[in-house]
Write an enzyme that holds these catalytic residues in place. Sequence first.
Site, PDB file in Angstrom:
ATOM      1  N   LYS A  36     -57.071 -14.790  -6.517  1.00  0.00           N
ATOM      2  CA  LYS A  36     -57.060 -13.362  -6.867  1.00  0.00           C
ATOM      3  C   LYS A  36     -55.834 -12.629  -6.337  1.00  0.00           C
ATOM      4  O   LYS A  36     -55.764 -11.403  -6.387  1.00  0.00           O
ATOM      5  CB  LYS A  36     -58.332 -12.666  -6.354  1.00  0.00           C
ATOM      6  CG  LYS A  36     -59.615 -13.229  -6.924  1.00  0.00           C
ATOM      7  CD  LYS A  36     -59.691 -13.053  -8.427  1.00  0.00           C
ATOM      8  CE  LYS A  36     -61.013 -13.570  -8.964  1.00  0.00           C
ATOM      9  NZ  LYS A  36     -60.995 -13.767 -10.388  1.00  0.00           N
ATOM     10  N   CYS A  37     -54.858 -13.359  -5.862  1.00  0.00           N
ATOM     11  CA  CYS A  37     -53.628 -12.768  -5.342  1.00  0.00           C
ATOM     12  C   CYS A  37     -52.740 -12.333  -6.502  1.00  0.00           C
ATOM     13  O   CYS A  37     -52.750 -12.957  -7.574  1.00  0.00           O
ATOM     14  CB  CYS A  37     -52.895 -13.816  -4.487  1.00  0.00           C
ATOM     15  SG  CYS A  37     -51.324 -13.259  -3.798  1.00  0.00           S
ATOM     16  N   GLY A  38     -51.963 -11.289  -6.292  1.00  0.00           N
ATOM     17  CA  GLY A  38     -51.009 -10.860  -7.311  1.00  0.00           C
ATOM     18  C   GLY A  38     -49.956 -11.916  -7.599  1.00  0.00           C
ATOM     19  O   GLY A  38     -49.312 -11.888  -8.654  1.00  0.00           O
TER      20      GLY A  38
END
Length: 159
Positions: A36-38
Amino acid sequence: MESEFYQLSARTPQGAELPMADFEGKAVLIVNTATKCGLAPQFEGLEALHQKYKDRGLVVLGFPCDQFRDQEPETNETMEQVCKINHGVTFTLTQKCDVNGPNTQPVFKYLKNELGGFLNDAIKWNFTKFLIDRSGKPYKRYAPITKPEAIEKDIQKLL
């Protein structure tokens, strides 16, 4: 003298031991990942490197980590599937682990000691990358924002 790297191990998401000695003679790219990291689009670039160089001796290992703003909500049971479906990942993933603090995964403890970061050795964000040469010697550390394709020349040099 055998590299200290080859004395270390991790665990697969299923809990099986994953000895780093299994990768002796190969270049290894180690990355702390988070779905879910950019920066998660880097999964595609890491997979591209894996596909392009796996037959020439590159191993890509993803170490999922939830220490940065809860960006790895997946469980060990669901992580591989989510990475495959959302990002096409076929390279090896480990169990979720800590990359900082008292429970730091031993591979990261070793790599941070060998290749310190800017200002201090701590991992500052997801997708910090470490490249290890074919003899098990840590070669270079890359910032989270360094795209996988920017590492390709170093990988080619080690292969």
